[in-house]
Design a protein around this motif. Structure first.
Motif, PDB file in Angstrom:
ATOM      1  N   ASP A 104     -16.127  29.344 -17.966  1.00  0.00           N
ATOM      2  CA  ASP A 104     -17.081  30.438 -17.704  1.00  0.00           C
ATOM      3  C   ASP A 104     -18.478  29.928 -17.331  1.00  0.00           C
ATOM      4  O   ASP A 104     -19.348  30.715 -16.976  1.00  0.00           O
ATOM      5  N   ARG A 105     -18.675  28.615 -17.397  1.00  0.00           N
ATOM      6  CA  ARG A 105     -19.966  28.068 -16.953  1.00  0.00           C
ATOM      7  C   ARG A 105     -19.927  27.645 -15.487  1.00  0.00           C
ATOM      8  O   ARG A 105     -20.941  27.241 -14.931  1.00  0.00           O
ATOM      9  N   ASN A 132     -13.562  41.675  -2.969  1.00  0.00           N
ATOM     10  CA  ASN A 132     -12.495  40.675  -3.115  1.00  0.00           C
ATOM     11  C   ASN A 132     -12.805  39.641  -4.195  1.00  0.00           C
ATOM     12  O   ASN A 132     -12.332  38.508  -4.131  1.00  0.00           O
ATOM     13  N   GLY A 133     -13.634  40.004  -5.148  1.00  0.00           N
ATOM     14  CA  GLY A 133     -13.784  39.144  -6.330  1.00  0.00           C
ATOM     15  C   GLY A 133     -15.073  38.347  -6.459  1.00  0.00           C
ATOM     16  O   GLY A 133     -15.285  37.692  -7.477  1.00  0.00           O
ATOM     17  N   MET A 134     -15.955  38.365  -5.458  1.00  0.00           N
ATOM     18  CA  MET A 134     -17.210  37.625  -5.613  1.00  0.00           C
ATOM     19  C   MET A 134     -18.067  38.326  -6.677  1.00  0.00           C
ATOM     20  O   MET A 134     -18.282  39.529  -6.594  1.00  0.00           O
ATOM     21  N   ASP A 135     -18.529  37.565  -7.671  1.00  0.00           N
ATOM     22  CA  ASP A 135     -19.323  38.203  -8.738  1.00  0.00           C
ATOM     23  C   ASP A 135     -20.716  37.610  -8.868  1.00  0.00           C
ATOM     24  O   ASP A 135     -21.414  37.858  -9.853  1.00  0.00           O
ATOM     25  N   ALA A 149      -9.641  32.404  -0.303  1.00  0.00           N
ATOM     26  CA  ALA A 149      -9.828  31.442  -1.408  1.00  0.00           C
ATOM     27  C   ALA A 149     -10.196  32.191  -2.690  1.00  0.00           C
ATOM     28  O   ALA A 149      -9.653  31.898  -3.765  1.00  0.00           O
ATOM     29  N   SER A 150     -11.087  33.191  -2.590  1.00  0.00           N
ATOM     30  CA  SER A 150     -11.482  33.962  -3.790  1.00  0.00           C
ATOM     31  C   SER A 150     -10.257  34.596  -4.432  1.00  0.00           C
ATOM     32  O   SER A 150     -10.078  34.543  -5.649  1.00  0.00           O
ATOM     33  N   SER A 209      -6.297  34.965  -8.694  1.00  0.00           N
ATOM     34  CA  SER A 209      -4.927  35.219  -9.148  1.00  0.00           C
ATOM     35  C   SER A 209      -4.512  34.171 -10.183  1.00  0.00           C
ATOM     36  O   SER A 209      -3.711  34.444 -11.066  1.00  0.00           O
ATOM     37  N   GLU A 210      -5.112  32.986 -10.110  1.00  0.00           N
ATOM     38  CA  GLU A 210      -4.799  31.959 -11.105  1.00  0.00           C
ATOM     39  C   GLU A 210      -5.674  32.074 -12.342  1.00  0.00           C
ATOM     40  O   GLU A 210      -5.234  31.827 -13.464  1.00  0.00           O
ATOM     41  N   TYR A 211      -6.941  32.380 -12.125  1.00  0.00           N
ATOM     42  CA  TYR A 211      -7.912  32.506 -13.230  1.00  0.00           C
ATOM     43  C   TYR A 211      -8.672  33.825 -13.036  1.00  0.00           C
ATOM     44  O   TYR A 211      -9.716  33.851 -12.380  1.00  0.00           O
ATOM     45  N   PRO A 212      -8.182  34.918 -13.605  1.00  0.00           N
ATOM     46  CA  PRO A 212      -8.777  36.233 -13.339  1.00  0.00           C
ATOM     47  C   PRO A 212     -10.277  36.323 -13.650  1.00  0.00           C
ATOM     48  O   PRO A 212     -10.978  37.123 -13.044  1.00  0.00           O
ATOM     49  N   ASP A 213     -10.760  35.499 -14.574  1.00  0.00           N
ATOM     50  CA  ASP A 213     -12.173  35.601 -14.938  1.00  0.00           C
ATOM     51  C   ASP A 213     -13.061  34.569 -14.252  1.00  0.00           C
ATOM     52  O   ASP A 213     -14.257  34.479 -14.558  1.00  0.00           O
TER      53      ASP A 213
END
Ligand code: THG
Length: 272
Positions: free
Chosen positions: A160-161, A225-228, A184-185, A190-194
């Motif tokens: 998470d860092r 698409n997952g960019m946070d 890529a995102s 899909s492998e690491y949801p967080d």
């Protein structure tokens, strides 16, 4: 969404000039204006390889004087610069960046690992880039991702860092830039949801007119698409409005509480 203000970058002409003249008032104003909107961190990048550490140290001290709570994203290709700056920062920030070039990852991970006193709150941007240069395929990015994740585990750096940057190139010369980024995102998620996904999104429009239009389109598409997190222009009110709108649409801003309060604070800069 974690927002890193991009404006203190020597690649921007007016900033380069302020750096050359050591114009403190200009730098302090640009820092304050970004922090007044919604920047969580300020990216600082000298663009002057010969004086890289000097320039960044100068900016850190200037800005911390006005804003003791400020958090920096130390943006330098030179690891020694980053290691020189870390002890000057009053608050833990973001290391921008590591990659698999040379021994960068090992050096940084050993400084910020779980045993490192006072330095284990720093976050790290990891470029999905290996020793063979700029990645042109999604597979290549994923290979780098897996190698970096493995190294982080070896050094006890928690996932998470880490902020993974699949890299954005201008769509003017790389037509599949955005598609590679979201592909890529999605694979990372899909492998690491967080897992955190970040980009320096203004790269997308380099060399094209009406850059804000493209930057905005990229921001929305990437967030969907997952960019946070993003290194972006927090002075661009329409773009900031896009962040709040996308968060509301993604269901991560329950009852639109953040959207409504940003609107009331006039952060969007739209006509009411
Ligand atoms: N990944 C990571 N770090 C990065 C980048 C990245 N750091 C640098 C860069 N890319 C992100 N920062 C910027 C800063 C400014 C601009 C582009 C990228 C820029 N700005 C124009 C200006 O201010 O004149 C226009 C911006 C606009 O109109 O919105 O070009 O990819 N880890």
């Amino acid at each position: 969404m974690l927002i890193i203000g991009e404006k203190l970058n020597g690649a921007i002409k007016s900033v380069a000039e302020a750096i050359r003249n050591r114009d403190g008032a200009f730098i302090r104003d640009l820092a304050s204006r970004q922090l007044d909107t919604r920047a969580d961190y300020l990216d600082i990048c000298s663009g002057v390889p010969e004086e890289d550490a000097d320039v960044l140290c100068w900016m850190i001290e200037l800005i911390q004087d006005d804003h003791p709570d400020v958090r920096f994203s130390l943006d330098s290709p030179n690891l020694d610069t980053i290691l020189t700056c870390i002890p000057l920062c009053k608050n833990p920030g973001i290391i921008n960046s590591v990659s698999l070039e040379g021994d960068k990852t090992d050096r940084i991970f050993s400084v910020v690992n779980r045993e490192a006193k006072g330095q284990n709150d720093w976050k790290i941007i990891a470029l999905l880039l290996d020793e063979t240069g700029m990645p042109d395929t999604v597979d290549k990015r994923m290979e780098s991702f897996h190698r970096i994740v493995k190294k982080a585990a070896e050094y006890g750096v928690a996932m998470d860092r880490l902020y993974f940057d699949p890299l954005v190139f201008t769509v003017a010369t790389t037509p599949d830039s955005f598609l590679n980024f979201i592909s890529a995102s999605s694979r990372i998620r899909s492998e690491y949801p967080d897992a955190h996904i970040i980009s320096g999104l203004s790269n997308i429009s380099h060399g094209l007119p009406s850059r804000k239009t493209l930057n905005h389109a990229f921001l929305i598409g990437a967030m969907m698409n997952g960019m946070d997190s993003a290194i972006m222009d927090p002075l661009n009110r329409e773009l900031l409005g896009g962040v709040y709108a996308a968060e509301a649409l993604l269901g991560i801003d329950e009852y639109c509480i953040e959207y409504l309060s940003a609107y009331r604070e006039d952060l969007f800069g739209v006509q009411k």
